[in-house]
Design a protein around this motif. Structure first.
Motif, PDB file in Angstrom:
ATOM      1  N   PRO A 202       4.601  -7.155   3.277  1.00  0.00           N
ATOM      2  CA  PRO A 202       5.370  -7.258   4.524  1.00  0.00           C
ATOM      3  C   PRO A 202       6.803  -7.747   4.326  1.00  0.00           C
ATOM      4  N   LYS A 203       7.026  -8.562   3.311  1.00  0.00           N
ATOM      5  CA  LYS A 203       8.375  -9.092   3.112  1.00  0.00           C
ATOM      6  C   LYS A 203       9.349  -7.977   2.767  1.00  0.00           C
ATOM      7  N   THR A 204       8.982  -7.127   1.812  1.00  0.00           N
ATOM      8  CA  THR A 204       9.867  -6.008   1.455  1.00  0.00           C
ATOM      9  C   THR A 204      10.020  -5.036   2.622  1.00  0.00           C
ATOM     10  N   ALA A 205       8.935  -4.805   3.363  1.00  0.00           N
ATOM     11  CA  ALA A 205       9.011  -3.917   4.522  1.00  0.00           C
ATOM     12  C   ALA A 205       9.966  -4.470   5.571  1.00  0.00           C
ATOM     13  N   ALA A 206       9.948  -5.795   5.786  1.00  0.00           N
ATOM     14  CA  ALA A 206      10.854  -6.405   6.765  1.00  0.00           C
ATOM     15  C   ALA A 206      12.312  -6.268   6.342  1.00  0.00           C
ATOM     16  N   SER A 207      12.580  -6.424   5.048  1.00  0.00           N
ATOM     17  CA  SER A 207      13.965  -6.279   4.579  1.00  0.00           C
ATOM     18  C   SER A 207      14.440  -4.835   4.718  1.00  0.00           C
ATOM     19  N   LEU A 208      13.559  -3.869   4.497  1.00  0.00           N
ATOM     20  CA  LEU A 208      13.947  -2.467   4.667  1.00  0.00           C
ATOM     21  C   LEU A 208      14.205  -2.139   6.140  1.00  0.00           C
ATOM     22  N   LEU A 209      13.407  -2.681   7.034  1.00  0.00           N
ATOM     23  CA  LEU A 209      13.643  -2.459   8.460  1.00  0.00           C
ATOM     24  C   LEU A 209      14.972  -3.079   8.896  1.00  0.00           C
TER      25      LEU A 209
ATOM     26  N   MET B  38      10.214   4.155   3.905  1.00  0.00           N
ATOM     27  CA  MET B  38       9.898   3.330   2.737  1.00  0.00           C
ATOM     28  C   MET B  38       9.273   1.996   3.144  1.00  0.00           C
ATOM     29  N   ALA B  39       9.717   1.456   4.268  1.00  0.00           N
ATOM     30  CA  ALA B  39       9.113   0.217   4.755  1.00  0.00           C
ATOM     31  C   ALA B  39       7.639   0.424   5.104  1.00  0.00           C
ATOM     32  N   GLY B  40       7.340   1.586   5.701  1.00  0.00           N
ATOM     33  CA  GLY B  40       5.936   1.884   6.001  1.00  0.00           C
ATOM     34  C   GLY B  40       5.091   1.988   4.741  1.00  0.00           C
ATOM     35  N   ARG B  41       5.630   2.592   3.697  1.00  0.00           N
ATOM     36  CA  ARG B  41       4.877   2.681   2.440  1.00  0.00           C
ATOM     37  C   ARG B  41       4.651   1.305   1.827  1.00  0.00           C
ATOM     38  N   LYS B  42       5.666   0.474   1.847  1.00  0.00           N
ATOM     39  CA  LYS B  42       5.496  -0.878   1.313  1.00  0.00           C
ATOM     40  C   LYS B  42       4.467  -1.677   2.101  1.00  0.00           C
ATOM     41  N   LEU B  43       4.408  -1.440   3.393  1.00  0.00           N
ATOM     42  CA  LEU B  43       3.511  -2.224   4.235  1.00  0.00           C
ATOM     43  C   LEU B  43       2.077  -1.731   4.147  1.00  0.00           C
ATOM     44  N   TRP B  44       1.870  -0.416   4.207  1.00  0.00           N
ATOM     45  CA  TRP B  44       0.509   0.118   4.316  1.00  0.00           C
ATOM     46  C   TRP B  44      -0.124   0.448   2.970  1.00  0.00           C
ATOM     47  N   LEU B  45       0.704   0.764   1.983  1.00  0.00           N
ATOM     48  CA  LEU B  45       0.147   1.093   0.673  1.00  0.00           C
ATOM     49  C   LEU B  45       0.146  -0.093  -0.278  1.00  0.00           C
ATOM     50  N   GLU B  46       1.165  -0.912  -0.222  1.00  0.00           N
ATOM     51  CA  GLU B  46       1.284  -2.038  -1.144  1.00  0.00           C
ATOM     52  C   GLU B  46       1.054  -3.392  -0.478  1.00  0.00           C
ATOM     53  N   ASN B  47       0.877  -3.407   0.861  1.00  0.00           N
ATOM     54  CA  ASN B  47       0.638  -4.658   1.597  1.00  0.00           C
ATOM     55  C   ASN B  47       1.701  -5.700   1.269  1.00  0.00           C
TER      56      ASN B  47
ATOM     57  N   ASP C 132       9.550  -3.568  15.652  1.00  0.00           N
ATOM     58  CA  ASP C 132       8.863  -3.350  14.383  1.00  0.00           C
ATOM     59  C   ASP C 132       9.092  -4.504  13.418  1.00  0.00           C
ATOM     60  N   LEU C 133      10.318  -5.012  13.391  1.00  0.00           N
ATOM     61  CA  LEU C 133      10.634  -6.125  12.497  1.00  0.00           C
ATOM     62  C   LEU C 133       9.882  -7.390  12.895  1.00  0.00           C
ATOM     63  N   ALA C 134       9.781  -7.647  14.195  1.00  0.00           N
ATOM     64  CA  ALA C 134       9.061  -8.835  14.645  1.00  0.00           C
ATOM     65  C   ALA C 134       7.572  -8.744  14.306  1.00  0.00           C
ATOM     66  N   ARG C 135       6.973  -7.585  14.494  1.00  0.00           N
ATOM     67  CA  ARG C 135       5.549  -7.430  14.163  1.00  0.00           C
ATOM     68  C   ARG C 135       5.315  -7.547  12.664  1.00  0.00           C
ATOM     69  N   THR C 136       6.242  -7.038  11.873  1.00  0.00           N
ATOM     70  CA  THR C 136       6.078  -7.135  10.417  1.00  0.00           C
ATOM     71  C   THR C 136       6.195  -8.573   9.943  1.00  0.00           C
ATOM     72  N   ASN C 137       7.124  -9.330  10.518  1.00  0.00           N
ATOM     73  CA  ASN C 137       7.265 -10.734  10.126  1.00  0.00           C
ATOM     74  C   ASN C 137       6.082 -11.583  10.564  1.00  0.00           C
ATOM     75  N   SER C 138       5.396 -11.154  11.593  1.00  0.00           N
ATOM     76  CA  SER C 138       4.253 -11.931  12.074  1.00  0.00           C
ATOM     77  C   SER C 138       2.986 -11.723  11.239  1.00  0.00           C
ATOM     78  N   ILE C 139       3.010 -10.763  10.351  1.00  0.00           N
ATOM     79  CA  ILE C 139       1.834 -10.514   9.511  1.00  0.00           C
ATOM     80  C   ILE C 139       1.705 -11.620   8.478  1.00  0.00           C
TER      81      ILE C 139
END
Length: 394
Positions: free
Chosen positions: A179-186, A168-177, A211-218
């Motif tokens: 990153p905040k929700t993706a980081a919380s899911l990770l 689900m984090a991948g979907r939030k990141l790549w489909l909905e752009n 993965d969490l560090a890379r997502t927060n850096s976006i």
């Protein structure tokens, strides 16, 4: 008795005797003629008997031919009548056969249709039976799978939940752009792995931390805030005033040209009189704005709708993270507002300032394509443990 018998040639002999007697009495000089007459009489007597006999046989043959011909005609007539009767009977039989065939065909229509329906129903039943067998087989496999999972450690359910959160984090990141929700899911997935209390799962937690560090850096773009700002501009478009030439009212002119009754104001009265005379001939006004063709009041609706369309296109480009179209749409809207609306109006100045702020927005694209923890979580779910990586061959 022998004397009573008659010889068939008896008359001939008697005649011959008479002729001979006569010839005997005649002189010898007549002998040649008598002999010739005798030959002629003999030939006539011999021809008369065969002719009578042959004519009787001819008559008998003709009679037989007539009888045979009459009999043949009668037999032919009887055969003809028999053939005609058979022909009529055959036609009647054919008509009856055709009538029976039509009747049978009509009566077989409903059974044939029913048979076709039954065949279709049988085919559908067979397909349904096959599908039922497949479903039963799938159900059995699912039960076996559930039984296998039930025999495993309860931590397997937590691993499945962690894998779902990562997906689900991948979907939030790549489909909905997002990153905040993706980081919380990770982070939630990492909590599930931590709750399992298994030291062998440290590689998964390490991958989740990366993965969490890379997502927060976006760098994120405030899409929602920008959308709301554009909505505010859309509501303000109807309140903006057009840039029109300001004509001096007749009341102001009349107030300026009022002549006083005091004699001391003769100079001002003379100037007012002169201006009142010359203002009707020539009027000079100064404009500080661009000399663009002014819009009629009834054309303001088209202008406002075009600007609204460009702002809506900017919103769509923002949802699609298309920075080029976003900036182009905002630029068109700003140019039209500055060109056709009154720049001295406060609302126009606020709209231009908001458009300038929107122009400075930078839309960031997500370049992180895949999480490292996905592969490890799938191994944990499939095999119940992590599969050791193959060592590189030297």
């Amino acid at each position: 008795m022998e004397h009573n018998k008659q010889d068939p040639n008896q008359e001939v002999h008697s005649d011959n005797d008479v002729i001979e007697s006569k010839t005997m009495s005649k002189p010898k000089s007549e002998a040649p003629s008598s002999q010739s007459d005798k030959k002629q009489s003999d030939s006539k007597a011999s021809d008369t008997h065969p002719k009578n006999k042959s004519s009787w046989w001819v008559r008998l043959g003709i009679l037989l031919c007539l009888i045979i011909a009459i009999a043949g005609i009668g037999i032919s007539y009887l055969l003809y009548m028999e053939l005609e009767s058979q022909k009529v009977a055959l036609q009647t039989q054919n008509q009856q056969t055709n009538a029976i065939s039509d009747e049978v065909t009509k009566r077989l229509v409903a059974p044939t249709r029913r048979i076709a329906e039954l065949e279709v129903q049988q085919k559908n039943d067979s397909l349904a039976y096959q599908k039922q067998n497949q479903l039963a087989k799938s159900h059995k496999q699912l039960q076996e799978r559930v039984a296998t999972l039930a025999q495993r450690s309860p931590n397997n359910w937590m691993a499945s939940e962690a894998e779902y959160l990562v997906r689900m984090a991948g979907r939030k990141l790549w489909l909905e752009n997002d990153p905040k929700t993706a980081a919380s899911l990770l982070a939630s997935a990492d909590d599930r792995i931590e709750a399992m209390k298994d030291p062998s799962l440290l590689p998964i937690r390490r991958a989740l931390a990366n993965d969490l560090a890379r997502t927060n850096s976006i760098k994120t773009t405030d899409v929602a805030g920008t959308i709301y700002a554009i909505d505010g501009l859309l509501h303000q478009l109807d309140n903006l005033s057009l840039n029109r030439a300001k004509a001096q009212s007749a009341a102001d002119l009349s107030e300026q040209n009022v002549i006083s009754d005091s004699l001391d104001d003769w100079q001002s009265n003379l100037a007012k009189t002169w201006h009142s005379v010359t203002d009707g001939f020539i009027t000079i006004r100064k404009r500080t704005t661009d000399l663009e063709p002014l819009l009629a009041p009834d054309q303001q609706w088209y202008l406002v709708e075009n600007i609204r369309n460009k702002l809506l296109q900017a919103q769509l480009a923002l949802y699609q993270h298309d920075e080029v179209n976003y900036r182009q749409s905002i630029g068109f809207a700003r140019t039209w507002v500055q060109q056709y609306f009154d720049l001295d109006n406060e609302k126009t100045q606020e709209a231009i300032a908001a458009l300038d702020a929107l122009m400075t927005l930078s839309i960031e694209q997500v370049t992180y394509q895949k999480f490292d923890s996905t592969r490890l979580l799938q191994q944990l779910i499939t095999y119940g443990e992590l599969v050791p990586a193959e060592e590189p061959q030297l």
